[in-house]
Design a protein around this motif. Structure first.
Motif, short mmCIF file in Angstrom:
data_model
loop_
_atom_site.label_atom_id
_atom_site.label_comp_id
_atom_site.label_asym_id
_atom_site.label_seq_id
_atom_site.Cartn_x
_atom_site.Cartn_y
_atom_site.Cartn_z
N ALA A 101 -1.78 0.55 -6.09
CA ALA A 101 -1.34 -0.80 -5.71
C ALA A 101 -2.47 -1.57 -5.04
O ALA A 101 -2.68 -2.76 -5.32
CB ALA A 101 -0.14 -0.71 -4.79
N CYS A 102 -3.23 -0.94 -4.17
CA CYS A 102 -4.35 -1.60 -3.50
C CYS A 102 -5.42 -2.01 -4.51
O CYS A 102 -5.97 -3.11 -4.44
CB CYS A 102 -4.97 -0.69 -2.44
N GLY A 138 6.25 -1.96 -8.74
CA GLY A 138 6.08 -1.19 -7.52
C GLY A 138 7.37 -1.13 -6.71
O GLY A 138 8.45 -1.37 -7.22
N ARG A 139 7.21 -0.85 -5.42
CA ARG A 139 8.38 -0.70 -4.57
C ARG A 139 8.75 -2.00 -3.86
O ARG A 139 9.74 -2.04 -3.13
CB ARG A 139 8.15 0.40 -3.53
N CYS A 196 -5.27 3.37 -3.18
CA CYS A 196 -4.10 3.68 -4.01
C CYS A 196 -4.02 2.71 -5.19
O CYS A 196 -4.68 1.65 -5.18
CB CYS A 196 -2.83 3.64 -3.18
N CYS A 204 0.83 -1.20 0.00
CA CYS A 204 0.00 0.00 0.00
C CYS A 204 0.87 1.25 0.00
O CYS A 204 1.84 1.36 0.75
CB CYS A 204 -0.92 -0.01 1.22
N GLU A 205 0.52 2.21 -0.84
CA GLU A 205 1.30 3.45 -0.96
C GLU A 205 0.92 4.47 0.11
O GLU A 205 1.74 5.33 0.46
CB GLU A 205 1.08 4.04 -2.36
N THR A 206 -0.29 4.39 0.64
CA THR A 206 -0.73 5.37 1.64
C THR A 206 -1.53 4.67 2.75
O THR A 206 -2.75 4.86 2.86
CB THR A 206 -1.60 6.46 0.99
#
Length: 349
Positions: free
Chosen positions: A88-89, A130-131, A86, A74-76
């Motif tokens: 990614a989610c 992603g990260r 977000c 999750c980004e946030t």
């Protein structure tokens, strides 16, 4: 392209979805301590690259590992939970997050094949979207020696930002070399009443139904509201076999109508309850099962029940094999009629 095709064989689109489920974690009290510990590790940046969640497989465990995976990508995140909004989610919810490799538990495949691990390795070094790259392996004790040795190389030298999230039920079956490279978090074993309360809250079923679901507690045997087989008929067939007389093949129609992996798991789930009654100990089980378990406990002596366990384990190992489905069930029935006949305890070749 070959790696993508191979991976899809073992991790279909349905298994790639990651559902964020804080409500299940919060309502399953036996998961709270583990989640709090994991949240603190993430906040402090101390989450190991290889994590092993040790506890019983089931809907609550699935909720825990999927929500944890969503929390990591999750980004946030909001208050320690995935935001759900977000990119990614949203991708994870749809099953399209590209940096996810998942080897889901599959009752049709007793082992994780080495080809699945090779496909994972081939895709591990492709440029990330992603990260973080996530590898989810459910019941990692299913690794055989070949697939375990292949995974070991990746665990020893993983790509940057690759996170392994694994679950295990029987940690003693896990290869020691794999176990030593994963940090284990032991989940508290739920009490029967906790599990029943959770099923009732999660599905809205009756208290009696919740007790049965808590006793079964196996995602391959129940889907929460509708059983995948007639547990009462399957159990009654075993009682009729054990008590005789008559043809041993006459009562087993419910067994032949049940998928073999499901039948094997159910019979192995019943065996400890019967063994406890044989030993004069209390067995936590739904009231509807008590009369049948009592009759099974009286049908054979303790030595015979030990032989029966050996035969049930053999049957479970054969259950995923596509050959001779009816023959293997019929042979099991013949063996269980009189477990003293050792010559019958050889599995179908």
């Amino acid at each position: 392209m070959a790696a993508d095709t191979q991976e899809s064989t073992f991790s279909g689109l349905a298994e790639r979805r990651l559902v964020s489920d804080p409500a299940t974690i919060e309502s399953a009290g036996w998961l709270n301590d583990a989640w709090t510990r994991l949240d603190r590790m993430i906040a402090a940046g101390r989450l190991p690259h290889g994590l092993l969640l040790h506890g019983r497989l089931g809907a609550p465990m699935t909720a825990l590992i999927e929500t944890l995976a969503r929390r990591l990508i999750c980004e946030t995140p909001r208050d320690g939970w995935p935001c759900g909004a977000c990119p990614a989610c949203r991708q994870a919810e749809q099953g399209s997050f590209p940096d996810l490799h998942r080897l889901a538990d599959d009752p049709e495949h007793r082992d994780i094949p080495v080809d699945a691990i090779r496909a994972l390795i081939e895709g591990a070094f492709i440029t990330r979207y992603g990260r973080m790259r996530l590898v989810l392996i459910e019941r990692i004790e299913r690794l055989n020696r070949a697939s375990g040795n292949a995974l070991l190389k990746l665990l020893e030298e993983p790509p940057e930002s690759m996170q392994f999230l694994c679950t295990v039920e029987q940690v003693d079956r896990l290869l020691p070399t794999i176990r030593s490279r994963l940090q284990r978090i032991r989940l508290r074993e739920p009490r029967a009443e906790e599990l029943a309360a959770w099923w009732q809250q999660a599905t809205g079923c009756s208290p009696d139904r919740a007790e049965l679901l808590a006793f079964i507690d196996d995602p391959t045997l129940v889907d929460g509201t509708d059983p995948t087989f007639d547990w009462q008929a399957v159990t009654q067939a075993w009682v009729r076999l054990a008590e005789g007389p008559g043809s041993p093949l006459a009562p087993i129609a419910p067994w032949l109508a049940t998928p073999r992996p499901v039948l094997a798991r159910w019979l192995l789930r019943l065996w400890p309850a019967v063994a406890r009654r044989r030993a004069g100990l209390a067995a936590d089980m739904p009231p509807a099962l008590v009369p049948m378990v009592e009759r099974l406990a009286r049908a054979h002596d303790s030595e015979q029940w030990l032989a029966i366990q050996t035969r049930l384990v053999q049957f479970a190992r054969e259950a995923g094999h596509p050959l001779h489905p009816e023959l293997s069930v019929e042979q099991l029935a013949l063996d269980l009629v009189d477990p003293r006949l050792a010559r019958r305890l050889e599995p179908v070749g």
